[in-house]
Design a protein around this motif. Sequence first.
Motif, mmCIF file in Angstrom:
data_model
loop_
_atom_site.group_PDB
_atom_site.id
_atom_site.type_symbol
_atom_site.label_atom_id
_atom_site.label_comp_id
_atom_site.label_asym_id
_atom_site.label_seq_id
_atom_site.Cartn_x
_atom_site.Cartn_y
_atom_site.Cartn_z
ATOM 1 N N PHE A 108 0.860 -1.191 0.000
ATOM 2 C CA PHE A 108 0.000 0.000 0.000
ATOM 3 C C PHE A 108 0.896 1.240 0.000
ATOM 4 C CE2 PHE A 108 -2.817 -3.095 2.226
ATOM 5 C CZ PHE A 108 -3.818 -3.124 1.271
ATOM 6 N N PRO A 109 0.788 2.075 -1.043
ATOM 7 C CA PRO A 109 1.723 3.207 -1.158
ATOM 8 C C PRO A 109 1.521 4.275 -0.087
ATOM 9 C CG PRO A 109 0.065 3.288 -2.908
ATOM 10 C CD PRO A 109 -0.138 1.990 -2.172
ATOM 11 N N HIS A 110 0.297 4.363 0.442
ATOM 12 C CA HIS A 110 0.016 5.434 1.409
ATOM 13 C C HIS A 110 0.300 5.014 2.843
ATOM 14 C CE1 HIS A 110 -3.443 2.823 1.148
ATOM 15 N NE2 HIS A 110 -3.847 3.267 2.330
ATOM 16 N N MET A 111 0.791 3.791 3.020
ATOM 17 C CA MET A 111 1.116 3.317 4.366
ATOM 18 C C MET A 111 2.621 3.147 4.486
ATOM 19 S SD MET A 111 -1.451 0.235 5.145
ATOM 20 C CE MET A 111 -3.208 0.373 5.013
ATOM 21 N N THR A 112 3.130 3.338 5.706
ATOM 22 C CA THR A 112 4.562 3.092 5.918
ATOM 23 C C THR A 112 4.817 1.581 5.808
ATOM 24 O OG1 THR A 112 4.355 2.743 8.304
ATOM 25 C CG2 THR A 112 4.731 5.022 7.562
ATOM 26 N N VAL A 113 6.106 1.261 5.747
ATOM 27 C CA VAL A 113 6.527 -0.138 5.698
ATOM 28 C C VAL A 113 5.936 -0.897 6.897
ATOM 29 C CG1 VAL A 113 8.621 -1.514 6.107
ATOM 30 C CG2 VAL A 113 8.585 0.239 4.304
ATOM 31 N N LYS A 114 6.073 -0.317 8.066
ATOM 32 C CA LYS A 114 5.567 -0.985 9.281
ATOM 33 C C LYS A 114 4.052 -1.176 9.204
ATOM 34 C CE LYS A 114 5.189 1.072 13.354
ATOM 35 N NZ LYS A 114 5.672 1.819 14.542
ATOM 36 N N GLU A 115 3.343 -0.154 8.765
ATOM 37 C CA GLU A 115 1.881 -0.265 8.660
ATOM 38 C C GLU A 115 1.471 -1.330 7.642
ATOM 39 O OE1 GLU A 115 0.933 4.389 9.877
ATOM 40 O OE2 GLU A 115 1.050 3.820 7.745
ATOM 41 N N ASN A 116 2.232 -1.422 6.553
ATOM 42 C CA ASN A 116 1.964 -2.471 5.569
ATOM 43 C C ASN A 116 2.052 -3.856 6.203
ATOM 44 O OD1 ASN A 116 1.614 -2.050 2.459
ATOM 45 N ND2 ASN A 116 2.875 -0.313 3.143
ATOM 46 N N VAL A 117 3.082 -4.054 7.021
ATOM 47 C CA VAL A 117 3.294 -5.377 7.619
ATOM 48 C C VAL A 117 2.262 -5.647 8.726
ATOM 49 C CG1 VAL A 117 4.997 -6.871 8.758
ATOM 50 C CG2 VAL A 117 5.730 -5.274 6.984
ATOM 51 N N MET A 118 1.787 -4.579 9.369
ATOM 52 C CA MET A 118 0.793 -4.729 10.454
ATOM 53 C C MET A 118 -0.607 -5.035 9.916
ATOM 54 S SD MET A 118 1.840 -1.498 12.865
ATOM 55 C CE MET A 118 0.393 -1.590 13.923
ATOM 56 N N GLU A 119 -0.834 -4.735 8.646
ATOM 57 C CA GLU A 119 -2.192 -4.743 8.101
ATOM 58 C C GLU A 119 -2.899 -6.107 8.204
ATOM 59 O OE1 GLU A 119 -3.730 -2.166 7.562
ATOM 60 O OE2 GLU A 119 -5.410 -2.656 6.236
ATOM 61 N N VAL A 124 -7.062 -9.100 9.482
ATOM 62 C CA VAL A 124 -7.486 -10.504 9.317
ATOM 63 C C VAL A 124 -7.474 -11.233 10.655
ATOM 64 C CG1 VAL A 124 -7.027 -12.693 8.133
ATOM 65 C CG2 VAL A 124 -6.609 -10.517 6.942
ATOM 66 N N LEU A 125 -6.363 -11.123 11.393
ATOM 67 C CA LEU A 125 -6.250 -11.854 12.665
ATOM 68 C C LEU A 125 -6.850 -11.059 13.825
ATOM 69 C CD1 LEU A 125 -2.585 -13.233 12.289
ATOM 70 C CD2 LEU A 125 -4.744 -14.280 11.554
ATOM 71 N N LYS A 126 -7.109 -9.780 13.586
ATOM 72 C CA LYS A 126 -7.719 -8.890 14.590
ATOM 73 C C LYS A 126 -6.924 -8.866 15.904
ATOM 74 C CE LYS A 126 -12.228 -9.083 12.455
ATOM 75 N NZ LYS A 126 -11.673 -8.575 11.203
ATOM 76 N N LEU A 127 -5.614 -8.857 15.759
ATOM 77 C CA LEU A 127 -4.741 -8.769 16.937
ATOM 78 C C LEU A 127 -4.685 -7.323 17.404
ATOM 79 C CD1 LEU A 127 -1.817 -11.055 15.693
ATOM 80 C CD2 LEU A 127 -3.746 -11.668 17.179
ATOM 81 N N ASP A 128 -4.363 -7.133 18.692
ATOM 82 C CA ASP A 128 -4.339 -5.742 19.153
ATOM 83 C C ASP A 128 -3.090 -5.022 18.622
ATOM 84 O OD1 ASP A 128 -2.183 -6.018 21.018
ATOM 85 O OD2 ASP A 128 -3.590 -6.964 22.404
ATOM 86 N N LYS A 129 -3.160 -3.714 18.692
ATOM 87 C CA LYS A 129 -2.180 -2.885 18.001
ATOM 88 C C LYS A 129 -0.736 -3.186 18.438
ATOM 89 C CE LYS A 129 -1.198 1.757 16.563
ATOM 90 N NZ LYS A 129 -0.925 3.059 17.111
ATOM 91 N N SER A 130 -0.547 -3.393 19.746
ATOM 92 C CA SER A 130 0.825 -3.602 20.216
ATOM 93 C C SER A 130 1.376 -4.926 19.685
ATOM 94 C CB SER A 130 0.894 -3.545 21.744
ATOM 95 O OG SER A 130 0.115 -4.579 22.291
ATOM 96 N N GLU A 131 0.517 -5.949 19.599
ATOM 97 C CA GLU A 131 0.968 -7.240 19.058
ATOM 98 C C GLU A 131 1.272 -7.106 17.553
ATOM 99 O OE1 GLU A 131 2.076 -9.979 20.008
ATOM 100 O OE2 GLU A 131 1.793 -11.357 18.326
ATOM 101 N N CYS A 132 0.434 -6.346 16.837
ATOM 102 C CA CYS A 132 0.688 -6.129 15.400
ATOM 103 C C CYS A 132 2.025 -5.422 15.203
ATOM 104 C CB CYS A 132 -0.420 -5.295 14.773
ATOM 105 S SG CYS A 132 -2.013 -6.127 14.782
#
Length: 269
Positions: A108-119, A124-132
């Motif tokens: 996704f071009p509008h997301m940072t690298v980290k946000e891309n990997v957290m997506e 899908v897995l609906k994990l909480d933000k800190s775990e993502c």
Amino acid sequence: MTDVIEKTEVLKIVGLHKSFDQLEVLKGIDLTMQKGEVVVLLGASGSGKSTMLRCVNFMETPTSGRIIFEGKPVGKIHQGNGAVDYLEKELAILRSHVGMVFQHFNLFPHMTVKENVMEGPRTVLKLDKSECERRALKYLEKVGLAWKADAYPSQLSGGQQQRVAIARALAMEPSLMLFDEATSALDPELVGEVLETMKELADEGMTMLIVTHELGFAYTVADRVLFLADGDILEQGAPEDVLIHPKQEGTKKFLKGHGSFRLPEPQLD
Ligand code: ADP
Ligand code: MG
């Protein structure tokens, strides 16, 4: 006893057929992959390699045959006509356990690298933000790109973007990784870093089904090489057997067309 053996089978493909209208692309493929096994799939362009991978994670629905994932047949046999019915919910769960890396990484071009990997872990897995976030950094670290976590995809080289795509797939903690020509779109000087990342994954015991034209990589990393032709597996075996001493004319012709590849280590004879 048999139970113990079956649990190590991550993927079993039984009699896989796939047709697009009149075109019969796959004519009854069988393949069993044990946990930790690395299988490289070779074949001419149009021979059905992508179709086979896409049937494994149900981006395409098999025309017939079964996919058995971690010992569990996917779908249910219809009582009336014997066809296999698939439930979207079951397929979604399966897909979350099967990572796929394509030629075009589509970050996704509008997301940072980290946000891309957290997506994936987030949506899908609906994990909480800190775990993502923990997972994103862990898998970016693994592909050597934690230092680019806050960059945007456009600020990375093609090779780095593909390594982010690998981290994105790994963040789902899949039991099987599919690679479909992951290095084919890259400039030659960027191919090595992606292959190196894939090799590290293989060395760590990831189960991997890989379509590639990088024969040197196949020779070094694969436990088994499969050659697909005319909708079926024409030849398979250890890399040495298939790549150096192929038995089938079709395999020999394909390898000739790909030129010689450098063996990774000096040949002693
Ligand atoms: P490969 O990955 O080995 O190059 P593909 O699996 O992409 O081969 O394609 C195998 C054959 O199936 C080709 O003839 C291709 O045109 C055809 N094919 C693939 N996907 C579709 C589709 N969605 N609809 C119709 N034909 C398709
Ligand atoms: Mg393809």
